[in-house]
Enzyme design. Structure first.
Site, short mmCIF file in Angstrom:
data_model
loop_
_atom_site.label_atom_id
_atom_site.label_comp_id
_atom_site.label_asym_id
_atom_site.label_seq_id
_atom_site.Cartn_x
_atom_site.Cartn_y
_atom_site.Cartn_z
N ASP A 81 0.80 -1.14 0.00
CA ASP A 81 0.05 0.11 -0.08
C ASP A 81 0.95 1.31 0.15
O ASP A 81 1.92 1.34 0.44
CB ASP A 81 -0.86 -0.13 1.18
CG ASP A 81 -2.20 0.61 1.08
OD1 ASP A 81 -2.47 1.54 0.09
OD2 ASP A 81 -2.95 0.66 2.05
N ASP A 140 -10.69 2.07 -3.36
CA ASP A 140 -11.43 1.57 -2.10
C ASP A 140 -12.84 1.78 -2.16
O ASP A 140 -13.49 1.45 -1.26
CB ASP A 140 -10.80 3.09 -1.05
CG ASP A 140 -9.38 2.52 -0.50
OD1 ASP A 140 -9.14 1.30 -0.41
OD2 ASP A 140 -8.88 3.28 0.11
C1 DGJ Z 1 -5.93 2.04 1.79
C2 DGJ Z 1 -6.31 0.69 0.93
O1 DGJ Z 1 -6.85 1.10 -0.12
C3 DGJ Z 1 -7.27 0.08 1.80
O2 DGJ Z 1 -7.72 -1.24 0.97
C4 DGJ Z 1 -6.61 -0.74 3.24
O3 DGJ Z 1 -5.39 -1.37 3.00
C5 DGJ Z 1 -6.16 0.75 4.12
N1 DGJ Z 1 -5.45 1.51 3.13
C6 DGJ Z 1 -5.33 0.49 5.18
O4 DGJ Z 1 -4.90 1.27 5.87
#
Ligand code: DGJ
Length: 733
Positions: free
Chosen positions: A479, A549
């Site tokens: 991430d 997301d």
């Molecule tokens: C952003 C990601 O897109 C989410 O899926 C998740 O992993 C969060 N970060 C966790 O902080």
């Protein structure tokens, strides 16, 4: 021969359906001559004459047909600044004497088999045996700067790549203020420009606008390719649609700041140029050193946007994505983020895995919050040590508990970041990007590590290896949750601070290369606050990326549709998430969410312990369906049929490369009273073959031409967010 060269230096680059022609004029200037339908006549003279005659008669002086003194009217291959071309240049330099005129003329050429790797940078590559060739054209400025313009010609994949290496032979340092990877002057001043724009939760929505004089810019200066814009642009000839018409696509293989400029000029040519964004960029190139700009992929299609996408998809699946996962179907995963956020412990995780295993789910992914003392997003990034409060037996114990349920185990990292509240930051406060004396801007309570520094990269890689060696971890989610600010490095001298953004990206790539080669069996998934870094640079290291997301299935229709303009379905992480949606509050059926997620790398993002008996049965059936279809998602050709941006009905189709089977998805977003009978059109099938079609109405045999030209009758639907899926299998040729 994909590349031929005439004695008077006209170069003809040929792929399966396309020709690209450039010509060295007697002055040494290099003209862009043609990019379009493949030409088979070896005599390029009439084509070159066409370009020369396009020069307006009133333009000033210089050699007839050679544009010297009239550069502003010349279609160029790599334009400079200061000698009469006033359109956007590809390169800008500052010489040791402070001047900035640059005049690049032909110096030499070389044709090699296969592709030439770009040091430290990702890219499309090929082996010699697939017929790929590379042309290297060296241009030189009399003051001692060489620019190698490199063209990769991939005949079978119907694509070109371009990149640039700058070599300083001037005896003094040269400041590189702008080094774009590609510039093309296309004939015609009435293109539409299409790019992919958005924001967090609505990434990569296509935006199409007529391009005229005045120019258009698509860019990121955020340090990553960004939610807001993708490093992709397409130029469409008038009337081009999904299925027909000429379209030219450009995709920069880069994950940092980028600039795309497109502009129709005064003489009816259109310039498109792409590369690292010049804002904040200045590379000091010492004499004897070279600078490598990233690769751009160029695809032209005469079959509209659909043809363009399918060419990009095949190229990326076969020549960009690497490693054992390239051709392997992806495990169906369940991720705990939306199920628990930071609030979990080993028992809760084991319970989710236990509930998921009998449903046929294959991999459990533990998301953010397993390390340091991270109960919120305000601490511990940089301390990649399991939190014993949540995981008393450490990762080793948790992984074996999850594995005992029958699931593999995956883990989330955010390797590029540091929390001010972390042991790493307390020990090394200068290891983040910062400018001495200035405030360090925190976004999501975190700072960005200075990955230009080898010792910082090494420290993070060592920690990650310790974790990955401690237990059988089969998957990593990488991430990256904030843009770059105060872009400065404590380890570089003042004159080199303009190199930090690019060196950061090179540092990220080096870490990704190290980790993915050390753990080739681990499936890596890229992520950046959802889809803020969905680009071909990341796909070179990681075969799939978390698309957004926003897991609301209706929103995902648009996000996945836009993403598919360039990127194959197999690269898009797509999960069935809880309802009401955490992003929109909308409720859709499990079946509908499944049908939407089926067009990507499939998974779940919810708490399996809360399923009702009915939901368990539905998920079990859904998982079986995914397992029966995922090879199509991995290798199939994608046909966009009805766009979520144009109406209430949405459909797409995935067809096996040999057209032996296919999957058709048809969606009605909002209920309609008293609709006429809907028909679902097919595409990409073998017209002469008979297919066994299985769907809501049972199974029947229908000929390919009827499916394509007539369609399938959609059964009566009730309510919002209705979806229908058909599986087609060829039974007779
Ligand atoms: C952003 C990601 O897109 C989410 O899926 C998740 O992993 C969060 N970060 C966790 O902080």
């Amino acid at each position: 021969m994909p590349i031929t060269v005439s004695p008077d230096l006209a170069f003809h680059l040929r792929t399966r359906s396309t020709s690209y022609v450039l010509k060295v004029f007697p002055s040494g200037l290099v003209a862009h001559v043609y990019w379009g339908t493949r030409l088979d006549d070896p005599d390029l003279t009439p084509l070159v004459r066409l370009v020369q005659r396009d020069r307006p008669t009133w333009e000033g002086g210089g050699l007839a047909d050679d544009f010297v003194g009239a550069l502003d009217a010349m279609p160029q291959e790599y334009p400079t600044r200061g000698t009469g071309d006033f359109r956007p240049p590809a390169i800008e330099v500052t010489w040791a004497d402070g001047s900035s005129v640059c005049d690049l003329r032909y110096s030499s050429q070389r044709i090699v088999s296969g592709t030439v790797p770009l040091p430290g940078l990702p890219g499309v590559s090929s082996e010699e045996r697939d017929g790929t060739e590379t042309l290297e054209l060296t241009l030189a400025d009399p003051q001692g700067l060489e620019v190698v313009v490199r063209y990769g010609v991939h005949p079978d994949h119907d694509a070109l790549t371009r990149s640039v290496t700058v070599v300083n032979r001037s005896g003094q340092p040269v400041g590189l203020d702008r080094v774009l990877s590609v510039s093309v002057d296309l004939y015609g001043g009435d293109f539409d420009e299409l790019h992919l724009s958005g924001s967090w939760g609505r990434e990569r929505h296509p935006v199409r606008t007529p391009l005229r004089m005045g120019g258009h810019t698509v860019e990121s200066t955020r340090g990553l390719s960004s939610h807001q814009h993708n490093p992709f642009v397409a130029l469409l000839r008038p009337g081009t649609s999904e299925d027909q018409g000429d379209v030219f696509g450009f995709n920069l293989v880069y994950s940092g700041n980028f600039l795309i400029q497109t502009e129709a000029d005064q003489h009816g040519w259109t310039r498109a140029c792409l590369g690292i964004h010049p804002t904040g960029f200045r590379w000091v190139l010492d004499s004897g050193q070279s600078f490598q700009a990233p690769q751009t992929v160029l695809v032209r299609s005469s079959q509209g946007l659909g043809g363009l996408s399918r060419t990009f998809h095949r190229l990326y699946r076969e020549r960009l994505v690497r490693g054992p996962w390239k051709d392997r179907v992806r495990p169906i995963l369940i991720n705990n983020w939306e199920a628990t956020y930071f609030d979990f412990d080993a028992d809760r995780i084991e319970a989710i895995a236990q509930a998921a295993a009998p449903l046929g789910i294959e991999l459990f992914v533990l998301d953010d919050g397993w390390f340091g003392r991270r109960d919120r997003d305000n601490s511990s990034l940089g301390d990649w040590v399991p939190d014993r409060r949540k995981l008393p037996g450490g990762l080793e114990d948790l992984v074996s508990r999850v594995n005992r349920t029958g699931l593999q185990f995956g883990l989330w990292f955010e390797p590029e970041m540091v929390s001010p509240d972390s042991d790493l930051y307390r020990a090394h406060p200068d290891w983040c990007l910062h400018v001495p004396g200035r405030h360090r801007t925190e976004i999501r309570n975190q700072l960005v590590l200075d990955l230009t520094r080898p010792e910082v990269r090494q420290a993070v890689v060592d920690q990650m290896c310790a974790v990955l060696d401690s237990a059988p971890i089969a998957y990593v989610k990488w991430d990256m949750n904030r843009p770059l600010t105060e872009v400065g490095s404590a380890s570089l001298p003042p004159a080199r601070q303009g190199e930090v953004s690019h060196r950061y990206v090179l540092g990220v790539y080096e870490m990704m290369e190290t980790l993915t080669s050390r753990y080739p069996q681990v499936l890596f998934e890229g992520c950046s606050s959802g889809g803020a870094r969905f680009d071909p640079g990341i796909l070179h290291y990681m075969p799939q990326i978390w698309t957004s997301d926003d897991t609301d299935a209706v929103e995902r229709l648009k996000i996945q549709w836009g993403t598919s303009l360039v990127y194959p379905p197999s690269t898009m992480g797509a999960h069935v998430a809880a309802c009401p949606s955490h992003q929109t509050g909308r409720t859709t059926s499990l079946e509908f969410r499944g049908h939407v997620a089926l067009a990507g790398a499939f998974g779940y993002e919810l708490d399996a312990t809360r399923f009702t008996e009915e939901e368990r049965a539905l998920v079990r059936a859904q998982v079986d369906l995914v397992k029966a279809c995922r090879h199509l998602v991995l290798h199939g050709d994608f046909y966009r049929l009805q766009s979520p941006f144009e109406g209430n009905l949405v459909s797409w189709m995935i067809v096996a490369p040999d057209r032996s089977e296919a999957l058709l998805t048809w969606i009605r977003v909002r209920a309609e009273a008293n609709p006429g009978p809907y028909r679902a059109r097919c595409a990409g099938l073998d017209l002469a073959a008979v297919y066994e079609v299985s769907g809501p109405g049972g199974t029947e045999r229908i000929c390919g031409e009827v499916l394509v030209h007539g369609g399938l009758r959609v059964p009566p639907l009730w309510g919002d967010f209705a979806s229908v899926l058909w599986k087609l299998v060829r039974v007779r040729d």
